[in-house]
Write a protein that holds these residues in place. Sequence first.
Motif, PDB file in Angstrom:
ATOM      1  N   GLN A  42     -13.571  -6.018 -11.935  1.00 48.47           N
ATOM      2  CA  GLN A  42     -14.226  -7.023 -11.108  1.00 48.47           C
ATOM      3  C   GLN A  42     -13.319  -7.483  -9.968  1.00 48.47           C
ATOM      4  OE1 GLN A  42     -15.635 -10.214 -13.604  1.00 48.47           O
ATOM      5  NE2 GLN A  42     -16.809  -8.836 -14.925  1.00 48.47           N
ATOM      6  N   ARG A  43     -12.031  -7.580 -10.237  1.00 53.34           N
ATOM      7  CA  ARG A  43     -11.091  -7.990  -9.182  1.00 53.34           C
ATOM      8  C   ARG A  43     -11.076  -6.970  -8.051  1.00 53.34           C
ATOM      9  NH1 ARG A  43      -6.209  -6.265  -7.985  1.00 53.34           N
ATOM     10  NH2 ARG A  43      -5.842  -5.244  -9.998  1.00 53.34           N
ATOM     11  N   VAL A  44     -10.987  -5.691  -8.389  1.00 52.71           N
ATOM     12  CA  VAL A  44     -10.945  -4.648  -7.368  1.00 52.71           C
ATOM     13  C   VAL A  44     -12.244  -4.639  -6.568  1.00 52.71           C
ATOM     14  CG1 VAL A  44     -10.831  -2.161  -6.986  1.00 52.71           C
ATOM     15  CG2 VAL A  44      -9.310  -3.238  -8.659  1.00 52.71           C
ATOM     16  N   GLU A  45     -13.371  -4.793  -7.236  1.00 50.55           N
ATOM     17  CA  GLU A  45     -14.655  -4.835  -6.536  1.00 50.55           C
ATOM     18  C   GLU A  45     -14.719  -6.042  -5.601  1.00 50.55           C
ATOM     19  OE1 GLU A  45     -17.535  -4.873  -9.629  1.00 50.55           O
ATOM     20  OE2 GLU A  45     -17.340  -2.726 -10.089  1.00 50.55           O
ATOM     21  N   ASP A  46     -14.220  -7.170  -6.059  1.00 50.96           N
ATOM     22  CA  ASP A  46     -14.214  -8.375  -5.222  1.00 50.96           C
ATOM     23  C   ASP A  46     -13.340  -8.180  -3.993  1.00 50.96           C
ATOM     24  OD1 ASP A  46     -14.777 -11.400  -4.981  1.00 50.96           O
ATOM     25  OD2 ASP A  46     -12.577 -11.325  -4.914  1.00 50.96           O
ATOM     26  N   GLU A  47     -12.202  -7.520  -4.156  1.00 50.14           N
ATOM     27  CA  GLU A  47     -11.307  -7.268  -3.026  1.00 50.14           C
ATOM     28  C   GLU A  47     -11.963  -6.349  -2.004  1.00 50.14           C
ATOM     29  OE1 GLU A  47      -7.194  -7.664  -5.681  1.00 50.14           O
ATOM     30  OE2 GLU A  47      -7.893  -5.700  -4.975  1.00 50.14           O
ATOM     31  N   GLN A  48     -12.627  -5.326  -2.489  1.00 50.18           N
ATOM     32  CA  GLN A  48     -13.296  -4.405  -1.571  1.00 50.18           C
ATOM     33  C   GLN A  48     -14.407  -5.097  -0.801  1.00 50.18           C
ATOM     34  OE1 GLN A  48     -14.473  -1.357  -4.332  1.00 50.18           O
ATOM     35  NE2 GLN A  48     -12.544  -0.225  -4.137  1.00 50.18           N
ATOM     36  N   GLU A  49     -15.101  -5.999  -1.465  1.00 46.18           N
ATOM     37  CA  GLU A  49     -16.200  -6.709  -0.815  1.00 46.18           C
ATOM     38  C   GLU A  49     -15.699  -7.712   0.216  1.00 46.18           C
ATOM     39  OE1 GLU A  49     -19.898  -9.699  -2.037  1.00 46.18           O
ATOM     40  OE2 GLU A  49     -18.822  -8.562  -3.582  1.00 46.18           O
ATOM     41  N   ARG A  50     -14.563  -8.333  -0.058  1.00 46.91           N
ATOM     42  CA  ARG A  50     -14.066  -9.405   0.814  1.00 46.91           C
ATOM     43  C   ARG A  50     -13.215  -8.900   1.984  1.00 46.91           C
ATOM     44  NH1 ARG A  50     -13.969 -14.747  -1.335  1.00 46.91           N
ATOM     45  NH2 ARG A  50     -14.923 -14.886  -3.398  1.00 46.91           N
ATOM     46  N   PHE A  51     -12.795  -7.635   1.948  1.00 42.66           N
ATOM     47  CA  PHE A  51     -11.938  -7.136   3.021  1.00 42.66           C
ATOM     48  C   PHE A  51     -12.681  -7.168   4.358  1.00 42.66           C
ATOM     49  CE2 PHE A  51     -10.517  -3.543   5.671  1.00 42.66           C
ATOM     50  CZ  PHE A  51      -9.215  -3.955   5.909  1.00 42.66           C
ATOM     51  N   SER A  52     -12.007  -7.708   5.370  1.00 42.33           N
ATOM     52  CA  SER A  52     -12.589  -7.802   6.705  1.00 42.33           C
ATOM     53  C   SER A  52     -11.789  -6.914   7.657  1.00 42.33           C
ATOM     54  CB  SER A  52     -12.572  -9.242   7.206  1.00 42.33           C
ATOM     55  OG  SER A  52     -12.958  -9.309   8.568  1.00 42.33           O
ATOM     56  N   ALA A  53     -12.396  -5.800   8.065  1.00 45.53           N
ATOM     57  CA  ALA A  53     -11.718  -4.895   8.992  1.00 45.53           C
ATOM     58  C   ALA A  53     -11.477  -5.569  10.337  1.00 45.53           C
ATOM     59  CB  ALA A  53     -12.552  -3.623   9.174  1.00 45.53           C
ATOM     60  N   GLU A 101       4.341  -0.316  -9.349  1.00 49.03           N
ATOM     61  CA  GLU A 101       3.476   0.252  -8.315  1.00 49.03           C
ATOM     62  C   GLU A 101       2.130  -0.467  -8.272  1.00 49.03           C
ATOM     63  OE1 GLU A 101       1.439   4.556  -7.066  1.00 49.03           O
ATOM     64  OE2 GLU A 101       2.686   4.376  -8.865  1.00 49.03           O
ATOM     65  N   GLU A 102       1.542  -0.662  -9.435  1.00 49.55           N
ATOM     66  CA  GLU A 102       0.256  -1.359  -9.495  1.00 49.55           C
ATOM     67  C   GLU A 102       0.386  -2.795  -9.004  1.00 49.55           C
ATOM     68  OE1 GLU A 102      -2.309  -3.405 -12.980  1.00 49.55           O
ATOM     69  OE2 GLU A 102      -1.704  -1.328 -13.361  1.00 49.55           O
ATOM     70  N   CYS A 103       1.472  -3.441  -9.371  1.00 53.19           N
ATOM     71  CA  CYS A 103       1.700  -4.824  -8.982  1.00 53.19           C
ATOM     72  C   CYS A 103       1.773  -4.961  -7.465  1.00 53.19           C
ATOM     73  CB  CYS A 103       2.989  -5.333  -9.636  1.00 53.19           C
ATOM     74  SG  CYS A 103       3.454  -7.011  -9.149  1.00 53.19           S
ATOM     75  N   LEU A 104       2.641  -4.172  -6.817  1.00 45.65           N
ATOM     76  CA  LEU A 104       2.816  -4.280  -5.368  1.00 45.65           C
ATOM     77  C   LEU A 104       1.575  -3.810  -4.622  1.00 45.65           C
ATOM     78  CD1 LEU A 104       6.513  -3.098  -4.964  1.00 45.65           C
ATOM     79  CD2 LEU A 104       5.615  -5.427  -4.896  1.00 45.65           C
ATOM     80  N   THR A 105       0.880  -2.797  -5.152  1.00 46.78           N
ATOM     81  CA  THR A 105      -0.359  -2.353  -4.523  1.00 46.78           C
ATOM     82  C   THR A 105      -1.377  -3.490  -4.477  1.00 46.78           C
ATOM     83  OG1 THR A 105      -0.023  -0.058  -5.240  1.00 46.78           O
ATOM     84  CG2 THR A 105      -2.264  -0.709  -4.644  1.00 46.78           C
ATOM     85  N   SER A 106      -1.526  -4.190  -5.593  1.00 47.72           N
ATOM     86  CA  SER A 106      -2.475  -5.309  -5.651  1.00 47.72           C
ATOM     87  C   SER A 106      -2.042  -6.442  -4.732  1.00 47.72           C
ATOM     88  CB  SER A 106      -2.587  -5.813  -7.094  1.00 47.72           C
ATOM     89  OG  SER A 106      -3.054  -4.792  -7.955  1.00 47.72           O
ATOM     90  N   ASN A 107      -0.752  -6.763  -4.716  1.00 46.50           N
ATOM     91  CA  ASN A 107      -0.260  -7.839  -3.850  1.00 46.50           C
ATOM     92  C   ASN A 107      -0.508  -7.520  -2.380  1.00 46.50           C
ATOM     93  OD1 ASN A 107       2.569  -8.363  -6.035  1.00 46.50           O
ATOM     94  ND2 ASN A 107       0.695  -9.562  -5.900  1.00 46.50           N
ATOM     95  N   ILE A 108      -0.201  -6.303  -1.986  1.00 44.62           N
ATOM     96  CA  ILE A 108      -0.379  -5.921  -0.585  1.00 44.62           C
ATOM     97  C   ILE A 108      -1.862  -5.914  -0.217  1.00 44.62           C
ATOM     98  CG2 ILE A 108      -0.068  -4.043   1.072  1.00 44.62           C
ATOM     99  CD1 ILE A 108       2.510  -3.325  -0.478  1.00 44.62           C
ATOM    100  N   ARG A 109      -2.707  -5.391  -1.108  1.00 43.86           N
ATOM    101  CA  ARG A 109      -4.152  -5.416  -0.866  1.00 43.86           C
ATOM    102  C   ARG A 109      -4.627  -6.843  -0.621  1.00 43.86           C
ATOM    103  NH1 ARG A 109      -7.909  -1.543  -3.008  1.00 43.86           N
ATOM    104  NH2 ARG A 109      -9.090  -3.295  -3.848  1.00 43.86           N
ATOM    105  N   ARG A 110      -4.222  -7.746  -1.481  1.00 50.16           N
ATOM    106  CA  ARG A 110      -4.691  -9.125  -1.374  1.00 50.16           C
ATOM    107  C   ARG A 110      -4.107  -9.823  -0.146  1.00 50.16           C
ATOM    108  NH1 ARG A 110      -7.567 -10.502  -5.699  1.00 50.16           N
ATOM    109  NH2 ARG A 110      -7.368 -12.755  -5.343  1.00 50.16           N
ATOM    110  N   SER A 111      -2.910  -9.413   0.277  1.00 50.44           N
ATOM    111  CA  SER A 111      -2.331  -9.994   1.489  1.00 50.44           C
ATOM    112  C   SER A 111      -3.069  -9.532   2.740  1.00 50.44           C
ATOM    113  CB  SER A 111      -0.849  -9.639   1.596  1.00 50.44           C
ATOM    114  OG  SER A 111      -0.664  -8.263   1.869  1.00 50.44           O
TER     115      SER A 111
END
Length: 355
Positions: free
Chosen positions: A191-202, A305-315
């Motif tokens: 659900q977190r990954v789906e929420d991130e994909q939905e909220r990303f603003s290009a 790797e998973e930790c930093l990937t998620s942090n960078i995505r959310r940033s």
Amino acid sequence: MLTPVFEISQDESSVTLLIKSPFAKISDSEICIDGEEFSFYSQPYYLRLILPGRLVENGTESCQYDVDNGWFTVRIPKEEPGVHFEGLQLISKLLAPRGLDKPKRRELEEIENESNSSNEDDSEFSRLKENGIASKKDTVIADDEQLDDRKSTYGFANKRCGVFKQLREECSEVVDVKTPDRTCNSDRRRQRVEDEQERFSAEHYLADLYDGDDLIKPLLRLKPPERYTEFNEEDQTSLRNMPWKQALIGSRRGKPLIGLIDIIFSYCYNRLVTEGDDEENPESGWTICKLSTQLSWLDNPTSIEECLTSNIRRSMIFPLYRNWNLSMRCVQDIIVILKHGRITLIKSMLKFIIY
């Protein structure tokens, strides 16, 4: 009793303690030395330390009191001259009760210091229980349970559950996951990954990429985190006031500590966007929680790797400044903090908790 402010240092042959006791009754003062244990009593102050080496009473020990400044100066010889005592700056560890530094079980568990925090924690727990918010049987995972992604667990090393059962109305204001205690770990992550994909603003990302140089470049020029070798008086007060808890991580040590990187990334980002100002900022708490998957989705990372990937995505999704170079600078600052050692890391976390 009050735990006094104190400083501790050493030389080749002795340990010196400076104890601030402005209201002490000199006639009632007592000092006891028993191997690695040191205790000081002078009403209303009491200090008990477990040192990393043994002391000895051989007639060369001394104690002086500065009436004007209210400081005791206690000098105690080492049992073995020339031995260096490691970790004298880590006052929380020195204040720990005897016997909690040797794990008896392989499983992860948290042990609270009865003398320092039991009464406070019990009173707080009783208040929550009276209001139907908490119960001891549903807040900590039993040691013999098998933790996996099919369970709904969270917190340090996924050892907590049931905390949000009676906080459904407040839950949406605290975390992003709607039903933490009814959503298993794997579903929370999905659900977190789906929420991130939905909220990303290009559009927002491209605007910061091409039009945000005037805002981003000054942040990238900030100095790296400073290296600290000792705690100041404010730090010592914060550490003394924290209840003692020991985490016996055992074979699961790696994964729980990865979560520390998740939190440090959030701290480093906030430090940059506030231009190194460590004063409390009204937006800091929100920013830090959004960048951390543990604080926002109760999702503990399982690898660096998973930790930093998620942090960078959310940033790139939530905060005001969404810039790749800014996120890479956060990663570099994490490395700097970890290389600086435990004192710098602890001071960073002390700054973190004020948000």
